[in-house]
Design a protein around this motif. Structure first.
Motif, PDB file in Angstrom:
ATOM      1  N   ASP A 198       0.858  -1.184   0.000  1.00  0.00           N
ATOM      2  CA  ASP A 198       0.000   0.000   0.000  1.00  0.00           C
ATOM      3  C   ASP A 198       0.901   1.242   0.000  1.00  0.00           C
ATOM      4  O   ASP A 198       1.421   1.650   1.028  1.00  0.00           O
ATOM      5  N   HIS A 199       1.064   1.849  -1.170  1.00  0.00           N
ATOM      6  CA  HIS A 199       2.014   2.944  -1.301  1.00  0.00           C
ATOM      7  C   HIS A 199       1.634   4.167  -0.468  1.00  0.00           C
ATOM      8  O   HIS A 199       2.509   4.874   0.031  1.00  0.00           O
ATOM      9  N   ALA A 200       0.349   4.416  -0.325  1.00  0.00           N
ATOM     10  CA  ALA A 200      -0.087   5.554   0.486  1.00  0.00           C
ATOM     11  C   ALA A 200       0.278   5.336   1.952  1.00  0.00           C
ATOM     12  O   ALA A 200       0.764   6.251   2.632  1.00  0.00           O
ATOM     13  N   ARG A 201       0.034   4.110   2.456  1.00  0.00           N
ATOM     14  CA  ARG A 201       0.391   3.800   3.844  1.00  0.00           C
ATOM     15  C   ARG A 201       1.897   3.875   4.042  1.00  0.00           C
ATOM     16  O   ARG A 201       2.371   4.373   5.060  1.00  0.00           O
ATOM     17  N   ILE A 202       2.641   3.346   3.080  1.00  0.00           N
ATOM     18  CA  ILE A 202       4.104   3.355   3.182  1.00  0.00           C
ATOM     19  C   ILE A 202       4.613   4.795   3.216  1.00  0.00           C
ATOM     20  O   ILE A 202       5.463   5.150   4.038  1.00  0.00           O
ATOM     21  N   SER A 203       4.092   5.642   2.330  1.00  0.00           N
ATOM     22  CA  SER A 203       4.509   7.037   2.293  1.00  0.00           C
ATOM     23  C   SER A 203       4.202   7.749   3.607  1.00  0.00           C
ATOM     24  O   SER A 203       5.032   8.501   4.138  1.00  0.00           O
ATOM     25  N   ALA A 204       3.007   7.497   4.138  1.00  0.00           N
ATOM     26  CA  ALA A 204       2.613   8.124   5.410  1.00  0.00           C
ATOM     27  C   ALA A 204       3.503   7.642   6.549  1.00  0.00           C
ATOM     28  O   ALA A 204       3.906   8.426   7.416  1.00  0.00           O
ATOM     29  N   TRP A 205       3.826   6.334   6.562  1.00  0.00           N
ATOM     30  CA  TRP A 205       4.702   5.783   7.605  1.00  0.00           C
ATOM     31  C   TRP A 205       6.089   6.401   7.531  1.00  0.00           C
ATOM     32  O   TRP A 205       6.667   6.769   8.554  1.00  0.00           O
ATOM     33  N   ARG A 206       6.606   6.506   6.321  1.00  0.00           N
ATOM     34  CA  ARG A 206       7.945   7.066   6.155  1.00  0.00           C
ATOM     35  C   ARG A 206       7.981   8.524   6.611  1.00  0.00           C
ATOM     36  O   ARG A 206       8.930   8.945   7.276  1.00  0.00           O
ATOM     37  N   LYS A 207       6.980   9.281   6.263  1.00  0.00           N
ATOM     38  CA  LYS A 207       6.929  10.685   6.665  1.00  0.00           C
ATOM     39  C   LYS A 207       6.840  10.803   8.188  1.00  0.00           C
ATOM     40  O   LYS A 207       7.572  11.574   8.811  1.00  0.00           O
ATOM     41  N   SER A 208       5.951  10.031   8.784  1.00  0.00           N
ATOM     42  CA  SER A 208       5.769  10.083  10.229  1.00  0.00           C
ATOM     43  C   SER A 208       7.032   9.645  10.968  1.00  0.00           C
ATOM     44  O   SER A 208       7.438  10.270  11.957  1.00  0.00           O
ATOM     45  N   THR A 209       7.661   8.577  10.477  1.00  0.00           N
ATOM     46  CA  THR A 209       8.869   8.072  11.125  1.00  0.00           C
ATOM     47  C   THR A 209      10.020   9.051  10.984  1.00  0.00           C
ATOM     48  O   THR A 209      10.798   9.255  11.927  1.00  0.00           O
ATOM     49  N   ALA A 210      10.143   9.678   9.819  1.00  0.00           N
ATOM     50  CA  ALA A 210      11.190  10.676   9.613  1.00  0.00           C
ATOM     51  C   ALA A 210      11.007  11.851  10.575  1.00  0.00           C
ATOM     52  O   ALA A 210      11.973  12.363  11.150  1.00  0.00           O
ATOM     53  N   GLU A 211       9.778  12.258  10.763  1.00  0.00           N
ATOM     54  CA  GLU A 211       9.497  13.355  11.691  1.00  0.00           C
ATOM     55  C   GLU A 211       9.859  12.965  13.126  1.00  0.00           C
ATOM     56  O   GLU A 211      10.465  13.745  13.859  1.00  0.00           O
ATOM     57  N   THR A 212       9.486  11.763  13.519  1.00  0.00           N
ATOM     58  CA  THR A 212       9.797  11.302  14.873  1.00  0.00           C
ATOM     59  C   THR A 212      11.298  11.188  15.090  1.00  0.00           C
ATOM     60  O   THR A 212      11.828  11.628  16.126  1.00  0.00           O
ATOM     61  N   GLU A 213      12.007  10.599  14.117  1.00  0.00           N
ATOM     62  CA  GLU A 213      13.462  10.453  14.228  1.00  0.00           C
ATOM     63  C   GLU A 213      14.139  11.814  14.348  1.00  0.00           C
ATOM     64  O   GLU A 213      15.061  11.995  15.150  1.00  0.00           O
ATOM     65  N   THR A 214      13.683  12.758  13.540  1.00  0.00           N
ATOM     66  CA  THR A 214      14.287  14.090  13.564  1.00  0.00           C
ATOM     67  C   THR A 214      14.008  14.802  14.879  1.00  0.00           C
ATOM     68  O   THR A 214      14.901  15.425  15.465  1.00  0.00           O
ATOM     69  N   ARG A 215      12.775  14.691  15.355  1.00  0.00           N
ATOM     70  CA  ARG A 215      12.403  15.362  16.605  1.00  0.00           C
ATOM     71  C   ARG A 215      13.213  14.826  17.782  1.00  0.00           C
ATOM     72  O   ARG A 215      13.648  15.578  18.653  1.00  0.00           O
ATOM     73  N   LEU A 216      13.471  13.507  17.789  1.00  0.00           N
ATOM     74  CA  LEU A 216      14.191  12.891  18.900  1.00  0.00           C
ATOM     75  C   LEU A 216      15.708  13.049  18.775  1.00  0.00           C
ATOM     76  O   LEU A 216      16.395  13.298  19.768  1.00  0.00           O
ATOM     77  N   ARG A 217      16.233  12.877  17.562  1.00  0.00           N
ATOM     78  CA  ARG A 217      17.681  12.857  17.376  1.00  0.00           C
ATOM     79  C   ARG A 217      18.280  14.234  17.098  1.00  0.00           C
ATOM     80  O   ARG A 217      19.416  14.516  17.482  1.00  0.00           O
ATOM     81  N   ARG A 218      17.540  15.075  16.372  1.00  0.00           N
ATOM     82  CA  ARG A 218      18.060  16.381  15.978  1.00  0.00           C
ATOM     83  C   ARG A 218      17.008  17.465  16.199  1.00  0.00           C
ATOM     84  O   ARG A 218      16.393  17.969  15.253  1.00  0.00           O
ATOM     85  N   PRO A 219      16.763  17.834  17.456  1.00  0.00           N
ATOM     86  CA  PRO A 219      15.755  18.860  17.727  1.00  0.00           C
ATOM     87  C   PRO A 219      16.028  20.178  17.018  1.00  0.00           C
ATOM     88  O   PRO A 219      15.105  20.931  16.726  1.00  0.00           O
ATOM     89  N   ASP A 220      17.315  20.459  16.721  1.00  0.00           N
ATOM     90  CA  ASP A 220      17.636  21.688  15.994  1.00  0.00           C
ATOM     91  C   ASP A 220      17.068  21.657  14.582  1.00  0.00           C
ATOM     92  O   ASP A 220      16.514  22.645  14.098  1.00  0.00           O
ATOM     93  N   LEU A 221      17.194  20.504  13.910  1.00  0.00           N
ATOM     94  CA  LEU A 221      16.607  20.353  12.576  1.00  0.00           C
ATOM     95  C   LEU A 221      15.091  20.418  12.641  1.00  0.00           C
ATOM     96  O   LEU A 221      14.435  20.999  11.767  1.00  0.00           O
ATOM     97  N   TRP A 222      14.528  19.800  13.664  1.00  0.00           N
ATOM     98  CA  TRP A 222      13.074  19.770  13.795  1.00  0.00           C
ATOM     99  C   TRP A 222      12.506  21.185  13.949  1.00  0.00           C
ATOM    100  O   TRP A 222      11.495  21.524  13.347  1.00  0.00           O
ATOM    101  N   GLU A 223      13.171  22.007  14.741  1.00  0.00           N
ATOM    102  CA  GLU A 223      12.709  23.381  14.932  1.00  0.00           C
ATOM    103  C   GLU A 223      12.736  24.152  13.622  1.00  0.00           C
ATOM    104  O   GLU A 223      11.794  24.898  13.309  1.00  0.00           O
ATOM    105  N   ARG A 224      13.779  23.964  12.828  1.00  0.00           N
ATOM    106  CA  ARG A 224      13.846  24.647  11.534  1.00  0.00           C
ATOM    107  C   ARG A 224      12.790  24.117  10.584  1.00  0.00           C
ATOM    108  O   ARG A 224      12.176  24.864   9.825  1.00  0.00           O
ATOM    109  N   HIS A 225      12.574  22.799  10.623  1.00  0.00           N
ATOM    110  CA  HIS A 225      11.585  22.177   9.742  1.00  0.00           C
ATOM    111  C   HIS A 225      10.185  22.692  10.037  1.00  0.00           C
ATOM    112  O   HIS A 225       9.397  22.920   9.116  1.00  0.00           O
ATOM    113  N   GLU A 226       9.883  22.884  11.296  1.00  0.00           N
ATOM    114  CA  GLU A 226       8.563  23.361  11.681  1.00  0.00           C
ATOM    115  C   GLU A 226       8.249  24.722  11.067  1.00  0.00           C
ATOM    116  O   GLU A 226       7.103  25.021  10.769  1.00  0.00           O
TER     117      GLU A 226
END
Length: 243
Positions: A198-226
């Motif tokens: 399911d490409h839509a589910r996969i895309s949504a999972w990847r986006k959500s996981t990337a956001e979580t990884e960035t928020r936890l590992r690189r809060p500086d990047l997350w703040e800029r991304h927001e």
């Protein structure tokens, strides 16, 4: 016209080094980019080929002479950005890498010893660049890093069309986790969503996981991304891959 790189260094034998293998090496042999490593010492004018002098005011180490540096710089045709690898330079970003890769090439000045005589920066239009908050023996390793980052983005260097877009820093996020065979390894399995088809589910999972990884590992990047969700900070154009 291919991407042209000129490196001004006291150790031209360090090039192409790792840039002569893998993607960069193949691209070099195919003429997608060119490399000219010039020895700064060749531009010295005395019989001892002197390129440095003791620091004015005293102190340890040696400083690269501005007259020799200027002669080396002036030997390179104009029209390309002139960069100097130095710890006080602006941090190298994916956005700057992409803009350089889209241009005609670069000229890179590599320092040694205690660095450059300050007058060279007043006399020539030089962009100072740093690859991190640490000290290396010279600018050559930084030049290799910068060139590798640029070369992989040149047209035809990477096989997959989206290889240079869907990865860390291009969207302002760290890349989502990757998996491959075998399906089960040491009791750990590939996430079910990636096996769903399911490409839509996969895309949504990847986006959500990337956001979580960035928020936890690189809060500086997350703040800029927001603050910049719509446009990729590197200038890469985003398209709907699932269309």
């Amino acid at each position: 016209m291919s991407f042209a790189a000129t490196v001004l260094t006291l150790y031209p034998e360090m090039f192409p080094g790792p840039l002569g293998i893998s993607l960069a090496g193949r691209a070099l042999s195919e003429g997608r980019w060119s490399l000219d490593a010039r020895n700064i010492r060749d531009f010295a004018t005395d019989k001892h080929s002197t390129v440095d002098g003791t620091p004015a005011g005293g102190g340890a180490g040696m400083v690269l002479r501005p007259d020799v540096l200027a002669a080396a710089i002036d030997s390179v045709p104009a029209g390309r950005p002139l960069l100097a690898m130095t710890p006080r330079g602006a941090p190298l970003t994916q956005a700057r890498v992409r803009s350089l890769a889209e241009g005609p090439g670069v000229t890179i000045l590599c320092g040694r010893f205690e660095g450059f005589d300050e007058r060279i920066f007043a006399a020539r239009d030089i962009e100072e660049v740093s690859i991190g908050d640490y000290i290396l023996s010279g600018g050559e390793m930084g030049a290799l890093v910068l060139l590798d980052a640029c070369i992989r983005l040149l047209p035809g260097v990477m096989g997959a069309a989206y290889s240079g877009v869907d990865e860390s820093f291009e969207t302002g996020l760290l890349e989502y986790p990757q998996y491959t065979r075998p399906f089960e390894w040491e009791g750990r399995t590939i996430p079910e969503v990636l096996r769903s088809g399911d490409h839509a589910r996969i895309s949504a999972w990847r986006k959500s996981t990337a956001e979580t990884e960035t928020r936890l590992r690189r809060p500086d990047l997350w703040e800029r991304h927001e603050g910049a969700r719509v446009q990729s900070p590197s200038g890469a154009r985003q398209t709907d891959k699932d269309a």
